[in-house]
Design a protein around this motif. Structure first.
Motif, PDB file in Angstrom:
ATOM      1  N   LEU A 208       0.864  -1.059   0.029  1.00 18.31           N
ATOM      2  CA  LEU A 208      -0.065   0.032   0.100  1.00 18.31           C
ATOM      3  C   LEU A 208       0.904   1.351   0.013  1.00 18.31           C
ATOM      4  O   LEU A 208       1.734   1.431   0.889  1.00 18.31           O
ATOM      5  CB  LEU A 208      -0.689  -0.063   1.189  1.00 18.31           C
ATOM      6  N   GLN A 209       0.718   2.236  -0.993  1.00 19.87           N
ATOM      7  CA  GLN A 209       1.411   3.320  -1.045  1.00 19.87           C
ATOM      8  C   GLN A 209       0.680   4.654  -1.402  1.00 19.87           C
ATOM      9  O   GLN A 209      -0.340   4.666  -2.196  1.00 19.87           O
ATOM     10  CB  GLN A 209       2.392   2.937  -2.305  1.00 19.87           C
ATOM     11  N   GLY A 269      -4.239  22.251  -6.075  1.00 16.59           N
ATOM     12  CA  GLY A 269      -3.366  21.858  -7.208  1.00 16.59           C
ATOM     13  C   GLY A 269      -2.581  20.571  -6.991  1.00 16.59           C
ATOM     14  O   GLY A 269      -2.019  19.954  -7.881  1.00 16.59           O
ATOM     15  N   ASP A 270      -2.676  20.212  -5.550  1.00 15.60           N
ATOM     16  CA  ASP A 270      -1.844  18.815  -5.258  1.00 15.60           C
ATOM     17  C   ASP A 270      -2.611  17.947  -5.860  1.00 15.60           C
ATOM     18  O   ASP A 270      -3.907  17.638  -6.050  1.00 15.60           O
ATOM     19  CB  ASP A 270      -1.883  18.697  -3.802  1.00 15.60           C
ATOM     20  N   VAL A 271      -1.966  16.573  -6.179  1.00 15.70           N
ATOM     21  CA  VAL A 271      -2.678  15.250  -6.771  1.00 15.70           C
ATOM     22  C   VAL A 271      -2.104  14.173  -5.607  1.00 15.70           C
ATOM     23  O   VAL A 271      -0.939  14.063  -5.545  1.00 15.70           O
ATOM     24  CB  VAL A 271      -2.239  15.057  -8.214  1.00 15.70           C
ATOM     25  N   ILE A 272      -3.065  13.464  -5.125  1.00 14.61           N
ATOM     26  CA  ILE A 272      -2.849  12.325  -4.328  1.00 14.61           C
ATOM     27  C   ILE A 272      -3.076  11.094  -5.074  1.00 14.61           C
ATOM     28  O   ILE A 272      -4.268  10.993  -5.530  1.00 14.61           O
ATOM     29  CB  ILE A 272      -3.509  12.609  -3.039  1.00 14.61           C
ATOM     30  N   GLU A 273      -2.100  10.079  -4.844  1.00 11.87           N
ATOM     31  CA  GLU A 273      -2.416   8.806  -5.626  1.00 11.87           C
ATOM     32  C   GLU A 273      -2.254   7.930  -4.391  1.00 11.87           C
ATOM     33  O   GLU A 273      -1.265   7.785  -3.663  1.00 11.87           O
ATOM     34  CB  GLU A 273      -1.594   8.593  -6.587  1.00 11.87           C
ATOM     35  N   VAL A 274      -3.123   6.939  -3.928  1.00 11.09           N
ATOM     36  CA  VAL A 274      -3.191   5.800  -3.187  1.00 11.09           C
ATOM     37  C   VAL A 274      -3.194   4.593  -4.202  1.00 11.09           C
ATOM     38  O   VAL A 274      -4.146   4.315  -4.805  1.00 11.09           O
ATOM     39  CB  VAL A 274      -4.325   5.659  -2.307  1.00 11.09           C
ATOM     40  N   GLU A 275      -2.124   3.752  -4.177  1.00 11.07           N
ATOM     41  CA  GLU A 275      -2.214   2.780  -4.920  1.00 11.07           C
ATOM     42  C   GLU A 275      -1.928   1.204  -3.951  1.00 11.07           C
ATOM     43  O   GLU A 275      -1.109   1.282  -3.080  1.00 11.07           O
ATOM     44  CB  GLU A 275      -1.067   2.712  -5.745  1.00 11.07           C
ATOM     45  N   ALA A 276      -2.524   0.216  -4.626  1.00 12.49           N
ATOM     46  CA  ALA A 276      -2.277  -1.060  -3.817  1.00 12.49           C
ATOM     47  C   ALA A 276      -2.265  -2.198  -5.023  1.00 12.49           C
ATOM     48  O   ALA A 276      -3.017  -1.961  -5.846  1.00 12.49           O
ATOM     49  CB  ALA A 276      -3.435  -1.271  -2.799  1.00 12.49           C
ATOM     50  N   ASP A 277      -1.240  -3.125  -4.597  1.00 15.45           N
ATOM     51  CA  ASP A 277      -1.417  -4.196  -5.311  1.00 15.45           C
ATOM     52  C   ASP A 277      -2.568  -5.025  -5.764  1.00 15.45           C
ATOM     53  O   ASP A 277      -3.505  -4.902  -4.853  1.00 15.45           O
ATOM     54  CB  ASP A 277      -0.194  -5.350  -4.930  1.00 15.45           C
ATOM     55  N   GLY A 278      -3.005  -5.166  -6.895  1.00 18.33           N
ATOM     56  CA  GLY A 278      -4.029  -6.123  -7.428  1.00 18.33           C
ATOM     57  C   GLY A 278      -5.519  -5.149  -7.053  1.00 18.33           C
ATOM     58  O   GLY A 278      -6.712  -5.823  -7.207  1.00 18.33           O
ATOM     59  N   ILE A 279      -5.551  -4.069  -6.586  1.00 17.97           N
ATOM     60  CA  ILE A 279      -6.625  -3.060  -6.599  1.00 17.97           C
ATOM     61  C   ILE A 279      -6.637  -1.970  -7.670  1.00 17.97           C
ATOM     62  O   ILE A 279      -7.550  -1.851  -8.383  1.00 17.97           O
ATOM     63  CB  ILE A 279      -6.821  -2.569  -5.219  1.00 17.97           C
ATOM     64  N   GLY A 280      -5.512  -1.161  -7.524  1.00 15.15           N
ATOM     65  CA  GLY A 280      -5.411  -0.074  -8.609  1.00 15.15           C
ATOM     66  C   GLY A 280      -5.137   1.195  -7.929  1.00 15.15           C
ATOM     67  O   GLY A 280      -3.994   1.218  -7.021  1.00 15.15           O
ATOM     68  N   ILE A 281      -5.351   2.239  -8.431  1.00 16.13           N
ATOM     69  CA  ILE A 281      -4.821   3.574  -7.990  1.00 16.13           C
ATOM     70  C   ILE A 281      -6.096   4.398  -7.937  1.00 16.13           C
ATOM     71  O   ILE A 281      -6.681   4.619  -9.038  1.00 16.13           O
ATOM     72  CB  ILE A 281      -3.875   4.326  -9.200  1.00 16.13           C
ATOM     73  N   LEU A 282      -6.114   5.134  -6.732  1.00 11.52           N
ATOM     74  CA  LEU A 282      -7.232   5.968  -6.477  1.00 11.52           C
ATOM     75  C   LEU A 282      -6.439   7.513  -6.477  1.00 11.52           C
ATOM     76  O   LEU A 282      -5.607   7.627  -5.511  1.00 11.52           O
ATOM     77  CB  LEU A 282      -7.725   6.024  -5.074  1.00 11.52           C
ATOM     78  N   ARG A 283      -6.871   8.418  -7.571  1.00 16.33           N
ATOM     79  CA  ARG A 283      -6.344   9.686  -7.728  1.00 16.33           C
ATOM     80  C   ARG A 283      -7.107  10.672  -7.426  1.00 16.33           C
ATOM     81  O   ARG A 283      -8.264  10.474  -8.051  1.00 16.33           O
ATOM     82  CB  ARG A 283      -5.523   9.692  -8.960  1.00 16.33           C
ATOM     83  N   ASN A 284      -6.815  11.673  -6.665  1.00 14.40           N
ATOM     84  CA  ASN A 284      -7.639  12.901  -6.529  1.00 14.40           C
ATOM     85  C   ASN A 284      -6.885  14.143  -6.436  1.00 14.40           C
ATOM     86  O   ASN A 284      -5.609  14.316  -5.971  1.00 14.40           O
ATOM     87  CB  ASN A 284      -8.393  12.919  -5.113  1.00 14.40           C
ATOM     88  N   GLY A 285      -7.305  15.297  -6.951  1.00 14.03           N
ATOM     89  CA  GLY A 285      -6.773  16.437  -6.642  1.00 14.03           C
ATOM     90  C   GLY A 285      -7.506  17.282  -5.612  1.00 14.03           C
ATOM     91  O   GLY A 285      -8.034  16.766  -4.835  1.00 14.03           O
ATOM     92  N   VAL A 286      -6.953  18.516  -5.310  1.00 14.16           N
ATOM     93  CA  VAL A 286      -7.274  19.157  -4.253  1.00 14.16           C
ATOM     94  C   VAL A 286      -7.832  20.562  -4.446  1.00 14.16           C
ATOM     95  O   VAL A 286      -6.942  21.392  -5.487  1.00 14.16           O
ATOM     96  CB  VAL A 286      -6.144  19.287  -3.114  1.00 14.16           C
ATOM     97  N   VAL A 287      -9.028  21.160  -4.057  1.00 13.21           N
ATOM     98  CA  VAL A 287      -9.403  22.479  -4.454  1.00 13.21           C
ATOM     99  C   VAL A 287      -9.904  23.169  -3.070  1.00 13.21           C
ATOM    100  O   VAL A 287     -10.186  22.531  -2.022  1.00 13.21           O
ATOM    101  CB  VAL A 287     -10.577  22.537  -5.434  1.00 13.21           C
ATOM    102  N   ASP A 288     -10.077  24.409  -2.947  1.00 14.59           N
ATOM    103  CA  ASP A 288     -10.538  25.136  -1.911  1.00 14.59           C
ATOM    104  C   ASP A 288     -11.942  25.302  -1.957  1.00 14.59           C
ATOM    105  O   ASP A 288     -12.672  25.586  -2.994  1.00 14.59           O
ATOM    106  CB  ASP A 288     -10.088  26.521  -1.610  1.00 14.59           C
ATOM    107  N   GLU A 289     -12.822  25.083  -0.915  1.00 15.55           N
ATOM    108  CA  GLU A 289     -14.099  25.168  -0.979  1.00 15.55           C
ATOM    109  C   GLU A 289     -14.587  26.654  -1.658  1.00 15.55           C
ATOM    110  O   GLU A 289     -13.955  27.670  -0.890  1.00 15.55           O
ATOM    111  CB  GLU A 289     -14.795  24.972   0.371  1.00 15.55           C
TER     112      GLU A 289
END
Length: 289
Positions: A208-209, A269-289
């Motif tokens: 998990l990364q 503007g940041d981009v966060i990626e959560v990756e796990a073997d055999g599941i995939g990559i969850l990717r999201n940016g960031v904005v202010d409300e």
């Protein structure tokens, strides 16, 4: 990863649907089964997730990937239960001299505190301290109460990923609760999809990364979790009845932004990626409300 093993909830053509995600597009399974199972919650309750994945193998794509917007995979689950402090180094981050606890720390999140894959996390005006926590999600397929550890894995329908975004200063607003800082609207994400659960080997040693703007911030393996998937399910089901579609977020490794000196908070503007073997990559940016 097999394209047949990715079942998502998504919006396309102005309508929320569910279906299989391939490398070229989305197969609309809700158009074929929506009368029987309106959402993936009903699919999971019927034990039909793997059946749908297999059926999709022979079907053409209905929507291109650029034509869909991912939603959280299980719409309006009855419960989203999160596990805190579930990796050894994470316990040490608290610097309180205490050994790892004998039972998991738990808290609840509300569905509207999450967005789907590809959507932006929203930093609220009340605080700049938006932080990331990459985690593995298990989705309950078979309900139960007081489930034994031996039988626990029989109750898992699928796996997914979570960025359990947190407003750090708001988890310290009171004496002993974290609810506020964990539930600001659209501060976390779940997805991109569900991967049907096939057995213990699938989850025994997942890498998990979490990366922020390509930089690795968190990295660990499920084999090092303090509380196993079996223990988590058995413990939670002691006090509450688990039902199909319940989401359990199983804990994050060390390396969240709060633990840097000085802390490194997420910013627009940041981009966060959560990756796990055999599941995939969850990717999201960031904005202010």
């Amino acid at each position: 990863m097999s394209a047949l093993a990715r079942i998502a909830t998504f919006t396309a053509g102005g309508k929320t649907r569910y279906g299989a995600i391939t490398d070229t597009g989305a197969i609309d399974l809700s158009g074929r089964h929506g009368g029987q199972w309106p959402t993936l919650r009903e699919v999971i309750e019927a034990g039909a997730l793997r059946r749908l994945a297999e059926e999709a193998a022979g079907l053409p794509v209905d929507f291109g990937l650029s034509d869909i917007a991912y939603e959280i995979p299980v719409p309006m689950p009855e419960k989203i239960i999160c596990v805190g402090v579930n990796f050894p180094d994470r316990n040490e981050e608290y610097k309180d001299g205490q050994a790892a606890p004998s039972n998991p720390s738990l808290f609840i999140r509300f569905p509207r505190s999450f967005v789907g894959h590809g959507a932006n996390l929203v930093r609220p005006p009340e605080s700049p301290q938006l932080d990331y926590e990459g985690e593995i999600v298990i989705v309950i397929g078979k309900g139960g109460r007081r489930i034994s550890e031996a039988a626990a894995l029989d109750h898992i329908a699928a796996l997914s990923l979570c960025n359990e975004g947190t407003i750090r200063d708001w988890v310290r607003h009171a004496k002993f609760n974290v609810t506020q800082g964990k539930n600001f609207d659209r501060t976390g994400s779940i997805g991109p999809w569900l991967v049907p659960f096939t057995g213990e080997a699938q989850i025994a040693d997942i890498k998990l990364q979490t990366r922020v703007n390509g930089e690795v911030r968190q990295s660990d393996r499920t084999s090092r979790m303090i509380f196993s998937f079996r223990k988590i399910i058995a413990y939670i089901s002691t006090f509450t009845t688990l039902v199909p579609g319940d989401v359990i977020v199983t804990g994050t490794p060390t390396g969240a932004g709060a633990r840097f000196d000085p802390p490194i908070w997420l910013k627009p503007g940041d981009v966060i990626e959560v990756e796990a073997d055999g599941i995939g990559i969850l990717r999201n940016g960031v904005v202010d409300e």
